[in-house]
Design an enzyme around this catalytic site. Sequence first.
Site, PDB file in Angstrom:
ATOM      1  N   GLU A  92       0.813  -1.206   0.000  1.00 10.60           N
ATOM      2  CA  GLU A  92       0.000   0.000   0.000  1.00 10.60           C
ATOM      3  C   GLU A  92       0.856   1.270   0.000  1.00 10.60           C
ATOM      4  O   GLU A  92       0.524   2.250  -0.643  1.00 10.60           O
ATOM      5  CB  GLU A  92      -0.907  -0.008   1.230  1.00 10.60           C
ATOM      6  CG  GLU A  92      -1.982   1.032   1.151  1.00 10.60           C
ATOM      7  CD  GLU A  92      -2.958   0.890   2.294  1.00 10.60           C
ATOM      8  OE1 GLU A  92      -3.185  -0.248   2.730  1.00 10.60           O
ATOM      9  OE2 GLU A  92      -3.472   1.908   2.745  1.00 10.60           O
ATOM     10  N   ASP A  93       1.959   1.251   0.755  1.00 11.22           N
ATOM     11  CA  ASP A  93       2.694   2.500   0.985  1.00 11.22           C
ATOM     12  C   ASP A  93       4.023   2.641   0.248  1.00 11.22           C
ATOM     13  O   ASP A  93       4.626   3.700   0.286  1.00 11.22           O
ATOM     14  CB  ASP A  93       2.992   2.655   2.490  1.00 11.22           C
ATOM     15  CG  ASP A  93       1.715   2.753   3.314  1.00 11.22           C
ATOM     16  OD1 ASP A  93       0.669   3.067   2.712  1.00 11.22           O
ATOM     17  OD2 ASP A  93       1.772   2.522   4.525  1.00 11.22           O
TER      18      ASP A  93
END
Length: 734
Positions: A92-93
């Site tokens: 996600e990051d």
Amino acid sequence: MKELVIDLEAESKEIRKRYRALLRACKPTLQRGDKQMIRKAFDMALDSHKDMRRKSGEPYIYHPIAVAQIAAEEIGLGTTSIVCALLHDVVEDTTITLDDIEREFGKKVARIIDGLTKISGIFDPNSSIQAENFRKMLLTLADDVRVILIKLADRLHNMRTMDFMPRDKQLKIASETSYLYAPLAHRLGLYAIKSELEDLSMKYTDPDTYKFIAKKLNEKKAERERFIQHFVEPIKEILHEQGIKAAVFGRPKSIYSIWNKMRKKSIPFEEVYDLFAIRIIIDTSQENEKAECWKAYSIVTDLYRPNPDRLRDWVSSPKANGYESLHTTVMGPKGQWVEVQIRTVRMNEIAEKGFAAHWKYKESNSDSGLDQWIQKVREILSNPESNAMDFLDDFKMNLFSDEIFIFTPKGALIQLPHNATALDFAFEIHSDLGASCIGAKVNHKLVPLSHKLQNGDQVEIITSSKQTPKEDWLSFVVTAKAKSKIKSALKEEKRRVAEDGKEILERKLKSLKITYNTENINKLTMFFKYPSSQDLFYNVAKGVIDIKNLKEFLLSEKSVEQNGQQFNSHISGLVDKINKKDYETLLIGDDLQKIDYTLSPCCNPIPGDDVFGFITVNDGIKIHRTNCPNAAKLMANYGYRIVKAKWTSQKELAFLTGLHIVGIDDVGLVNKITKVISHDFKVNIRSITISSNDGIFEGSIMIFVNDTAHLENLIRHLKQIKGITGITRFDSDH
Ligand code: MN
């Protein structure tokens, strides 16, 4: 601005230290090659998060390490889960993709990480992004329970470290936690984590009450510990004499559960008797478990008189979430009730760590309540429900309910939630049986479908081939399974009727010389304010919409376009307006700010209360108290519609609030109360209801006050009136 000096070398040392602590926590489950796997995941996480920091300024990697540690230590998960916990935020990051994960760690890990990665929703004012996200997360439950367990570890660590977040984020996260994550932890049998999540959530949504109870608990701590020691001593002695190996100790109840009791029973802190429970944990082999538990029970109840209504035997029939324990409430030496929980080391591990521990002890062919539940969740989820909010409501209801046991005519045992009806039972056995059910025999007596079942009932279902599911069934069934089956049958029926309606509409439009095309159908749907074209067709078939109505549409065709656009831009307009810098916090009581807001009647906020604004579809902004019973659901599901709000000091305004007063009935008591309120304090009373029963006085008074300080001052003075024993503020006047 303070200059930030970071000692990178010291940080790097600290990271290694935390990693070694994680490895120690994993040790009990480590097998050959596991250590290398964990190391590889750690290195990847460390490298990909290397330039990131948490809100607190700490290196980001502290977070995945902590989540992995919770997964290992507090949930008892194994190596695959530890690897996934370390990597849970990288897709996600960071620039790492799911393919990278699959290449390095294999399919299984990649699938779990995929489940852990949130979907980014598009902005749609009519749906809840959060509800969709929850639903997606729950879908993974059917696939691999570990996704939810790691998600819970992630949430727990975020809740433990939320102090550096802005207030509105704290509220949103805390609400989601109490609305969904704590019930989920409960359902998966993780009692320790559930209690901590509830307490942490309350710490942010209702900080004053939280601090108040924590302070009270602390004040009486020494006295309580003396009492526990005194109570426990003779039990220990006799257990020892009889050769039962056991640990006996007192455990404080959570702040949230104490507060819940105060609210439910409307009693002050001093009257909550079970601030702690006594726990007896027996160390014995699995064959002797039941006998030893009952032996301990017998010892306790020889010493202290038990309350016969309070015996709970979850040793013979474990709860559906796997919980096993023997509970009793006995009269202590000073005349107060004390709850005693008796269980074995194995049962205790299941109670604390839930699902993972349950699997560790699971015998190969047993089909426990927990397995049955996961099976049930799979069934519910396989039934496509168009509305995620509806689905969540049904699902949530099934998380917290207690269960009853019902017998089939052949003596098989079926587990149902508390308040389940004969119809729920029918659907539980088979969806066809439910759909064609016309009645039931409970213990050989004929009863209607809506009959509520009692623990131990024997139920036989009566069917008819003519029967079809009815709309009103939804008002009394309680299981998610029955609800979703009925809904999908009704939907199917509606779809069939709508098909007919479509043809009818086509003919009618032709006669009015309106072209039958998507654009016109959309316009018609909007004009008659239906949620979908299917509803339009359905109502045409049912005769709700006829030629006359269609002619009205022809006349007002112009305005339709405008309405449609207005509706869609309404919420996004408000959100934009609020999000502009100067409106970052909505100031209540300041009429220079030209934004519409109203105080919500469900919790009647007054100045001084901790509040937030919620953007509604039709009513502008509503102000709620952060501890409002509706707030958790709103914040959990519509986080993006939350506006920070603050009171400005304005003394002239008056706000409605309610006081609940209890006391010993006495001549002139009402006069004394109203004198303090209206004469001494010059406060206006809107309504007053009083009942008196056997010398006990109870009154509800709605009054207008300026703010919380004003209200507290008034309560202090009212408490000085002789005969009054309790005053509590209540939220709503209905
Ligand atoms: Mn995370």
